[in-house]
Design a protein around this motif. Structure first.
Motif, PDB file in Angstrom:
ATOM      1  N   ASN A   1      -9.544  -7.422   3.511  1.00 55.53           N
ATOM      2  CA  ASN A   1      -8.570  -6.500   2.919  1.00 55.53           C
ATOM      3  C   ASN A   1      -8.750  -6.419   1.403  1.00 55.53           C
ATOM      4  OD1 ASN A   1      -7.506  -6.024   5.465  1.00 55.53           O
ATOM      5  ND2 ASN A   1      -5.800  -7.448   5.197  1.00 55.53           N
TER       6      ASN A   1
ATOM      7  N   SER B   1      -5.811   2.853  -3.853  1.00 55.97           N
ATOM      8  CA  SER B   1      -5.355   2.636  -2.485  1.00 55.97           C
ATOM      9  C   SER B   1      -6.438   3.059  -1.496  1.00 55.97           C
ATOM     10  CB  SER B   1      -4.047   3.379  -2.211  1.00 55.97           C
ATOM     11  OG  SER B   1      -4.276   4.751  -2.107  1.00 55.97           O
ATOM     12  N   THR B   2      -6.358   2.474  -0.321  1.00 56.73           N
ATOM     13  CA  THR B   2      -7.300   2.762   0.744  1.00 56.73           C
ATOM     14  C   THR B   2      -6.627   2.518   2.086  1.00 56.73           C
ATOM     15  OG1 THR B   2      -9.435   2.189   1.743  1.00 56.73           O
ATOM     16  CG2 THR B   2      -8.268   0.411   0.617  1.00 56.73           C
ATOM     17  N   THR B   3      -7.030   3.279   3.088  1.00 56.99           N
ATOM     18  CA  THR B   3      -6.533   3.036   4.445  1.00 56.99           C
ATOM     19  C   THR B   3      -7.302   1.892   5.115  1.00 56.99           C
ATOM     20  OG1 THR B   3      -8.024   4.739   5.321  1.00 56.99           O
ATOM     21  CG2 THR B   3      -5.751   5.409   4.762  1.00 56.99           C
ATOM     22  N   ASP B   4      -8.337   1.367   4.431  1.00 57.51           N
ATOM     23  CA  ASP B   4      -9.110   0.242   4.973  1.00 57.51           C
ATOM     24  C   ASP B   4      -8.455  -1.098   4.707  1.00 57.51           C
ATOM     25  OD1 ASP B   4     -11.053   1.931   6.012  1.00 57.51           O
ATOM     26  OD2 ASP B   4     -12.209   1.918   4.151  1.00 57.51           O
TER      27      ASP B   4
ATOM     28  N   ALA C   1      -1.236  -0.895   4.063  1.00 61.37           N
ATOM     29  CA  ALA C   1      -0.391  -0.239   3.063  1.00 61.37           C
ATOM     30  C   ALA C   1       0.635  -1.245   2.554  1.00 61.37           C
ATOM     31  CB  ALA C   1       0.314   0.956   3.696  1.00 61.37           C
TER      32      ALA C   1
ATOM     33  N   PRO D   1      -5.356  -3.510   9.089  1.00 64.07           N
ATOM     34  CA  PRO D   1      -4.928  -2.217   8.553  1.00 64.07           C
ATOM     35  C   PRO D   1      -4.801  -1.120   9.615  1.00 64.07           C
ATOM     36  CG  PRO D   1      -7.182  -2.692   7.891  1.00 64.07           C
ATOM     37  CD  PRO D   1      -6.655  -3.913   8.571  1.00 64.07           C
TER      38      PRO D   1
ATOM     39  N   GLN E   1      -1.624  -1.280  -3.950  1.00 67.48           N
ATOM     40  CA  GLN E   1      -2.659  -2.167  -3.407  1.00 67.48           C
ATOM     41  C   GLN E   1      -3.494  -2.728  -4.543  1.00 67.48           C
ATOM     42  OE1 GLN E   1      -4.483   0.709  -0.741  1.00 67.48           O
ATOM     43  NE2 GLN E   1      -4.026  -0.624   1.008  1.00 67.48           N
TER      44      GLN E   1
ATOM     45  N   ASN F   1      -1.348  -2.416  11.382  1.00 64.49           N
ATOM     46  CA  ASN F   1      -0.286  -2.928  10.501  1.00 64.49           C
ATOM     47  C   ASN F   1       0.451  -4.106  11.133  1.00 64.49           C
ATOM     48  OD1 ASN F   1      -0.611  -1.485   8.109  1.00 64.49           O
ATOM     49  ND2 ASN F   1       0.392   0.298   8.990  1.00 64.49           N
TER      50      ASN F   1
END
Length: 134
Positions: A59, A7-10, A13, A38, A20, A41
């Motif tokens: 993404n 997972s990544t915040t880039d 979610a 991202p 992810q 959102n």
């Protein structure tokens, strides 16, 4: 060998019950991504398949990188479009993105494109990827 969630915040979610990405051994599967920013959102570029395709590929790339892979490691992309009329525009953006992210001399990823209904009305495109790492 156990699977590891990536997972990544880039990348956005997941809105539902999935990761992810999942890495098992040298394989990394990226879940279907759409044209969501991202940072906010929020879905972007309603009606603009080119902008949506680029955001979606960005993404996918962010998740690949979070899992230790790159676009050059992708074996297969699956592209889902809501209408055949958007194929040429999507393909133009996809081709430029691949040219920018896959070094010359490296095999190009495989790709399948299908035409479907997508989960959100604003989505014109969704893309997933399967990568193999050395």
């Amino acid at each position: 060998m156990p699977a590891t969630a990536v997972s990544t915040t880039d990348a956005p979610a997941p809105a539902h019950f999935f990761s992810q990405g999942v890495r098992r051994g040298n394989l990394l599967q990226v879940s279907g991504q759409g044209p969501m920013d991202p940072a906010t959102n929020q879905y972007i570029a309603e009606g603009d398949v080119k902008a949506q395709t680029l955001r979606t590929l960005q993404n996918v790339k962010a998740i690949l990188e979070a899992g230790g892979a790159s676009i050059a490691d992708v074996l297969m992309f699956r592209v889902y479009l809501t209408t055949r009329d958007d194929f040429a525009a999507m393909n133009e953006v996809y081709g430029a993105f691949i040219a920018e992210n896959v070094p010359e001399g490296v095999a190009l990823p495989c790709r399948t494109t299908v035409f479907v209904d997508l989960p959100h009305e604003v989505m014109l495109v969704e893309i997933d990827a399967l990568a193999a790492l050395d």
